[in-house]
Design an enzyme around this catalytic site. Structure first.
Site, PDB file in Angstrom:
ATOM      1  N   CYS A  15     -35.692  63.296   2.031  1.00 14.48           N
ATOM      2  CA  CYS A  15     -35.275  64.145   0.937  1.00 14.48           C
ATOM      3  C   CYS A  15     -36.842  64.183   0.014  1.00 14.48           C
ATOM      4  O   CYS A  15     -36.991  64.803  -0.847  1.00 14.48           O
ATOM      5  CB  CYS A  15     -34.361  63.396   0.040  1.00 14.48           C
ATOM      6  SG  CYS A  15     -34.388  61.630  -0.008  1.00 14.48           S
TER       7      CYS A  15
ATOM      8  N   GLU B 202     -27.533  63.687  -5.720  1.00 15.94           N
ATOM      9  CA  GLU B 202     -29.007  63.749  -5.283  1.00 15.94           C
ATOM     10  C   GLU B 202     -28.873  64.777  -4.298  1.00 15.94           C
ATOM     11  O   GLU B 202     -28.113  64.935  -3.100  1.00 15.94           O
ATOM     12  CB  GLU B 202     -29.474  62.552  -4.509  1.00 15.94           C
ATOM     13  CG  GLU B 202     -30.881  62.912  -4.009  1.00 15.94           C
ATOM     14  CD  GLU B 202     -31.620  61.998  -3.164  1.00 15.94           C
ATOM     15  OE1 GLU B 202     -32.483  62.246  -1.984  1.00 15.94           O
ATOM     16  OE2 GLU B 202     -31.297  60.563  -3.204  1.00 15.94           O
TER      17      GLU B 202
END
Length: 527
Positions: free
Chosen positions: A294, A257
């Site tokens: 995020c 990620e």
């Protein structure tokens, strides 16, 4: 300062490394007591060997063994909540309440227990049987998993307690936790709970291990080592890609990620219908946690007009009025400033912010940038530079076609959102935008900001590159997240007593559905 121990092969012991690092409290920039070791390759090699040995033992464990460990671990954490939260607060400046104790801690414990349930019911294994050929297959554990945790979620994504850890264990794998340098004490406390749970549930000594830091070169050797099954990484793009190159060369899977700007398209009639509400929603989402999510909305696309100008003015005012939150550390502060500078190079200009506000702590002014659709299309890559923190870029387009053209130039993202008018006045434009966004985002939202990530079986916390390294997997959502740390095991004409329980003729696992001769069923064969 005393050097803290590492946890290797069931023991807390001094590191053999000569290099150490310290950490700071971002709220006052003070150096915190205690040093933490940088593990040399000889120590990492020992960690790998211990994990490899542990995997040989746990390959034959009943799924309940992993579930028992996860549940015991969750219970251990519950007895130390205050200490763990206090450490996380000191190392990250994230508030105890509501963020750490009431939010992240609850989620961390819950996902450990959800993973335990998945380990027991085995749904993640996707058993498949073809009776005509007597070929049977299912997902099984891949081997020791290295987990690199991020700085922004010291609990829920921690390398030895977060989602990757829970998924790796539930799918039957030992874990090598590589702590984050921003919150090593938090990770150490969680590792103490994990070690005690492993001992009480009689897991092998090398089943859970902790090192705090490695050199870049040794980190690359770790993810490429043949004794390792897979790696889960959450963090900066450049470091993730460096590890991916090494893992690819070694033939090992790595799940990344990396970065995401999470575009939000606010359509014209939605803006005229509920402008004030959209201002509140966007500002609340963008500045939540000082923008260090995020899924923070880092790009907002509007169509030019009076309502767009009113939106921009109202957002700028609220950015100026809102206090600048504390960033996670000096590195985040420097990265945020660099990201803003990179976006400015495209021709975007500052609406408000872009200045230091309090030198006594790690922080930066709430920053709003503005560009045009034409400028974006002239340099789409530069406009999509991630400025991780309390910052966002507004792109004002001259037409619907220009908004669609912007959508066509997007990089891969974790999320994408479209706000449209309630009674359907924006539907035609929505349909065109959604068709483009669907290609570039893992999770598509309507009339909702993207910052919340529920631990739901239906959640996708993933997306096309550069949001992640592979668009087919999610880091959040059980049981799907477990499948990253699995391999497909096929059995061809294997004698019945040698098959795993999931693939035998009689289905003895309550609630387990199997794909038998083209149909999903929970019945035993022959029934």
């Amino acid at each position: 300062m005393s050097v803290q121990p590492v946890h290797i092969n069931g023991e807390w012991r001094p590191s053999t490394g000569s290099k150490t690092f310290t950490r700071i409290n971002p709220a006052n920039r003070e150096v915190l007591s205690g040093e933490f070791p940088v593990s040399p390759w000889e120590e990492i090699d020992e960690v790998l060997e211990a994990a490899h040995t542990a995997f040989k033992e746990v390959r034959d464990f009943a799924p309940e063994r992993f579930a028992d460990f996860l549940e015991a671990y969750a219970a251990e954490i519950e007895t130390r909540i205050d200490d763990i939260v206090a450490a996380a607060n000191e190392e990250t400046a994230l508030p105890v309440s509501p963020r750490l104790k009431d939010g992240e801690m609850v989620r961390t414990i819950d996902q450990l227990r959800q993973a335990a349930q998945a380990a027991r019911n085995r749904s993640w294994t996707l058993p498949t049987i073809d009776t005509k050929t007597n070929i049977r297959s299912m997902l099984g554990p891949i081997g020791p998993v290295a987990v690199f945790g991020p700085n922004n979620f010291p609990l829920a994504f921690n390398s030895i307690a977060g989602g990757d850890f829970a998924a790796a264990v539930a799918s039957g794998n030992p874990v090598i936790a590589k702590g984050h340098s921003a919150h090593p004490r938090t990770t150490q406390l969680l590792a103490e709970s994990a070690a005690h749970a492993a001992e009480t549930t009689k897991m092998p000594k090398g089943f859970v291990q902790l090192i705090y830091r490695t050199s870049h070169e040794d980190g690359a050797r770790l993810v490429a080592d043949k004794r390792l099954g897979a790696t889960g990484y959450t963090g900066a793009r450049h470091a993730g890609l460096f590890l991916k190159e090494a893992a690819d060369k070694g033939g090992n899977p790595i799940y990344l990620e990396l970065s995401s700007i999470n575009p939000v398209f606010i359509l014209p009639n939605a803006l005229s219908e509920r402008l004030d509400d959209l201002v509140e929603e966007f500002v609340g989402s963008c500045l939540m946690g000082t923008g260090q999510f995020c899924t923070n909305p880092g790009l907002v696309v509007l169509r030019a007009g009076d309502h767009a100008e009113q939106f921009i003015s109202a957002v700028a005012k609220k950015f100026e009025e809102a206090p600048a939150g504390t960033l996670l550390g000096e590195g985040v502060e420097q990265s945020l400033r660099a990201g803003i500078v990179a976006i400015q190079r495209t021709g975007a200009h500052i609406v408000t912010g872009n200045k230091p506000v309090d030198e006594s702590r790690c922080c930066f002014a709430n920053t709003l940038l503005r560009s045009t659709g034409k400028q974006f299309l002239n340099d789409p890559n530069g406009h999509q530079e991630e400025a991780f923190g309390n910052s966002s870029l507004l792109v004002v387009c001259d037409s619907d076609d220009e908004m669609i053209a912007v959508a066509e130039q997007l990089e891969g993202n974790l999320t994408g959102c479209i706000y449209s008018e309630t009674n359907g006045a924006d539907d035609a434009l929505y349909d065109q935008l959604a068709g483009e966004l669907r290609r570039y985002v893992g999770r598509l939202l309507n009339d909702k900001m993207p910052t919340g990530v529920a631990v739901s079986p239906a959640m996708n916390h993933g997306g096309p590159y550069p949001a992640t390294g592979h668009p087919g997997f999610t880091a959040v959502g059980i049981p799907a997240s477990l499948r990253r740390f699995a391999m497909l095991e096929c059995y061809d004409n294997v004698r019945p007593h040698r098959l795993p329980p999931e693939l035998r003729d009689e289905n003895t696992i309550d609630g387990l559905s199997r794909f038998v001769d083209g149909e999903w069923t929970d019945r035993s064969l022959g029934q």
